[in-house]
Design an enzyme around this catalytic site. Structure first.
Site, mmCIF file in Angstrom:
data_model
loop_
_atom_site.group_PDB
_atom_site.id
_atom_site.type_symbol
_atom_site.label_atom_id
_atom_site.label_comp_id
_atom_site.label_asym_id
_atom_site.label_seq_id
_atom_site.Cartn_x
_atom_site.Cartn_y
_atom_site.Cartn_z
ATOM 1 N N ALA A 66 0.857 -1.185 0.000
ATOM 2 C CA ALA A 66 0.000 0.000 0.000
ATOM 3 C C ALA A 66 0.893 1.235 0.000
ATOM 4 C CB ALA A 66 -0.870 -0.010 1.255
ATOM 5 N N GLY A 110 0.504 -5.079 0.653
ATOM 6 C CA GLY A 110 -0.597 -5.123 -0.307
ATOM 7 C C GLY A 110 -0.181 -5.717 -1.646
ATOM 8 N N GLU A 113 -0.528 -9.317 -1.187
ATOM 9 C CA GLU A 113 -1.969 -9.597 -1.081
ATOM 10 C C GLU A 113 -2.643 -9.542 -2.459
ATOM 11 O OE1 GLU A 113 -2.326 -6.521 1.917
ATOM 12 O OE2 GLU A 113 -3.060 -7.989 3.357
ATOM 13 N N GLU A 133 3.955 -5.289 7.222
ATOM 14 C CA GLU A 133 3.170 -4.225 7.869
ATOM 15 C C GLU A 133 3.503 -4.056 9.344
ATOM 16 O OE1 GLU A 133 1.955 -6.677 5.957
ATOM 17 O OE2 GLU A 133 0.504 -5.883 4.517
HETATM 18 N N1 CAA Z 1 4.589 3.273 -0.287
HETATM 19 C C1 CAA Z 1 5.034 4.449 -0.754
HETATM 20 N N2 CAA Z 1 6.250 4.615 -1.306
HETATM 21 C C2 CAA Z 1 7.050 3.552 -1.379
HETATM 22 C C3 CAA Z 1 6.661 2.289 -0.907
HETATM 23 C C4 CAA Z 1 5.369 2.166 -0.346
HETATM 24 N N3 CAA Z 1 4.877 0.988 0.095
HETATM 25 N N4 CAA Z 1 7.683 1.401 -1.097
HETATM 26 C C5 CAA Z 1 8.673 2.099 -1.689
HETATM 27 N N5 CAA Z 1 8.302 3.401 -1.850
HETATM 28 C C6 CAA Z 1 9.067 4.479 -2.444
HETATM 29 C C7 CAA Z 1 10.176 4.928 -1.508
HETATM 30 O O1 CAA Z 1 9.663 5.846 -0.543
HETATM 31 C C8 CAA Z 1 11.129 5.569 -2.475
HETATM 32 O O2 CAA Z 1 10.628 6.833 -2.838
HETATM 33 P P1 CAA Z 1 11.621 8.145 -2.784
HETATM 34 O O3 CAA Z 1 12.657 7.859 -3.821
HETATM 35 O O4 CAA Z 1 10.708 9.272 -3.122
HETATM 36 O O5 CAA Z 1 12.190 8.178 -1.414
HETATM 37 C C9 CAA Z 1 11.012 4.691 -3.722
HETATM 38 O O6 CAA Z 1 9.753 4.006 -3.589
HETATM 39 C C10 CAA Z 1 12.097 3.636 -3.808
HETATM 40 O O7 CAA Z 1 12.104 2.918 -2.572
HETATM 41 P P2 CAA Z 1 13.422 2.678 -1.712
HETATM 42 O O8 CAA Z 1 14.366 3.803 -1.883
HETATM 43 O O9 CAA Z 1 12.978 2.367 -0.318
HETATM 44 O O10 CAA Z 1 13.982 1.382 -2.444
HETATM 45 P P3 CAA Z 1 14.924 0.246 -1.836
HETATM 46 O O11 CAA Z 1 15.338 -0.589 -2.988
HETATM 47 O O12 CAA Z 1 15.973 0.838 -0.970
HETATM 48 O O13 CAA Z 1 13.969 -0.596 -0.848
HETATM 49 C C11 CAA Z 1 11.923 -1.786 -0.277
HETATM 50 C C12 CAA Z 1 12.899 -1.363 -1.394
HETATM 51 C C13 CAA Z 1 12.619 -2.756 0.686
HETATM 52 C C14 CAA Z 1 10.743 -2.455 -0.942
HETATM 53 C C15 CAA Z 1 11.491 -0.532 0.522
HETATM 54 O O14 CAA Z 1 11.046 0.449 -0.416
HETATM 55 C C16 CAA Z 1 10.344 -0.784 1.471
HETATM 56 O O15 CAA Z 1 10.558 -1.315 2.553
HETATM 57 N N6 CAA Z 1 9.118 -0.378 1.100
HETATM 58 C C17 CAA Z 1 7.946 -0.516 1.965
HETATM 59 C C18 CAA Z 1 7.458 -1.941 2.024
HETATM 60 C C19 CAA Z 1 6.291 -2.056 2.966
HETATM 61 O O16 CAA Z 1 6.368 -1.789 4.141
HETATM 62 N N7 CAA Z 1 5.119 -2.463 2.422
HETATM 63 C C20 CAA Z 1 3.902 -2.649 3.190
HETATM 64 C C21 CAA Z 1 3.043 -1.428 3.085
HETATM 65 S S1 CAA Z 1 1.659 -1.447 4.176
HETATM 66 C C22 CAA Z 1 0.489 -2.372 3.403
HETATM 67 O O17 CAA Z 1 0.673 -2.854 2.312
HETATM 68 C C23 CAA Z 1 -0.813 -2.491 4.150
HETATM 69 C C24 CAA Z 1 -1.749 -3.532 3.633
HETATM 70 O O18 CAA Z 1 -1.700 -4.701 3.966
HETATM 71 C C25 CAA Z 1 -2.815 -3.165 2.743
#
Ligand code: CAA
Length: 259
Positions: A66, A110, A113, A133
């Site tokens: 998400a 998500g 999912e 999450e």
């Molecule tokens: N939402 C918004 N932006 C996101 C994102 C997310 N889930 N995942 C990555 N991005 C963005 C980052 O903020 C970054 O943007 P900026 O360049 O503007 O800073 C860009 O995408 C690239 O990401 P990273 O620099 O973090 O890339 P990385 O290769 O270093 O890391 C990653 C990759 C490990 C996937 C890391 O991005 C990460 O941990 N992302 C979040 C993953 C996460 O927590 N997902 C669960 C979300 S909650 C959910 O999904 C709820 C549900 O069940 C419905």
């Protein structure tokens, strides 16, 4: 074909391909993305020329979850009134044609999912699945705790949801989360090949197969078997069933007409 802001849409013969396309955010799943996705899925569902749909992302990310930036300031009342994670999110589960997820890179939160809402997952060798999450002080909200548990069993699902540990493609295949792994460079071609095979078959029957397999997750064994048998019987009212068996007996390829 309609142009969308957050997805790219192509057709390959009888296959509809939808590519999540927010590269700047690793395909994070935003509300506008889900509006585009629902519209594209509905268009393929309504298109008589399409027999199967492939949903994919980029080589780096199917979807990293998400959109955290969109979610971070929402209140309980916001998410409760919107029924966040339901409207839009689950639309793919209403699509009656088969939908294949072709997953490369991150399928997190998500993203995992959404992939699990599809009918099966073909994974690239760089795929990573997880429900992180818990690291954000929240939990899966679009079926992760339920579909992952059904797919891989309690031990792995509980560990992944409680610790946020990611599964690589090999572990996901061993655990039964994905149907198979292919080299990253072949992912799209392999997913399209599987989709073309499905689309070359009888659409009413592929739709019934999808319904029957999905029923296994919703009902008892006896009810599921009865449901399957009734669907099987109903294929005898379909011209394609007659054609399929006649073609076998006559040693020629079948010509299915979706009737
Ligand atoms: N939402 C918004 N932006 C996101 C994102 C997310 N889930 N995942 C990555 N991005 C963005 C980052 O903020 C970054 O943007 P900026 O360049 O503007 O800073 C860009 O995408 C690239 O990401 P990273 O620099 O973090 O890339 P990385 O290769 O270093 O890391 C990653 C990759 C490990 C996937 C890391 O991005 C990460 O941990 N992302 C979040 C993953 C996460 O927590 N997902 C669960 C979300 S909650 C959910 O999904 C709820 C549900 O069940 C419905």
């Amino acid at each position: 074909m309609t142009a969308y802001e957050n997805i790219l849409v192509e057709t390959h013969g009888k296959v509809g391909l939808i590519r999540l396309n927010r590269p700047q955010a690793l395909n994070a799943l935003s509300t506008p993305l889900f509006i585009d996705l629902a519209q594209a899925l509905d268009a393929f569902q309504a298109d008589d020329g399409i027999g199967c749909i492939v949903l994919t992302g980029s080589p780096k990310a199917f979807a990293a979850g998400a959109d955290i930036k969109e979610m971070k300031d929402l209140s309980f009342m916001d998410v409760y009134f919107q029924d966040f994670c339901n409207t839009g999110w689950t639309h793919v589960t209403t699509i009656r044609k088969p939908v294949i997820a072709a997953v490369a890179g991150y399928a997190l939160g998500g993203g995992c999912e959404l992939a699990m809402m599809c009918d099966f997952i073909i994974a690239a060798d760089n795929a990573k699945f997880g429900q992180p999450e818990i690291n954000l002080g929240t939990m899966p909200g679009a079926g992760g705790s339920q579909r992952l548990t059904r797919a891989v069993g309690k031990a792995k699902a509980m560990e992944m949801c409680l610790t946020g540990r990611q599964m690589d493609a090999a572990e996901a295949e061993r655990a039964g989360l994905v149907s198979r792994i292919v080299p990253l460079a072949d992912l799209e071609a392999e997913a399209l090949k599987a989709a073309e095979k499905i689309a070359s078959l009888s659409l009413p029957v592929t739709m019934m197969v999808k319904e029957a397999v999905n029923a296994a997750f919703e009902t008892t064994l006896a009810e599921g078997v009865r449901f399957e048998r009734r669907l099987f019987h109903s294929t005898f009212a379909i011209l394609d069933r007659k054609e399929g068996m006649a073609a076998f007996a006559e040693k020629r390829p079948a010509n299915f007409i979706n009737r």
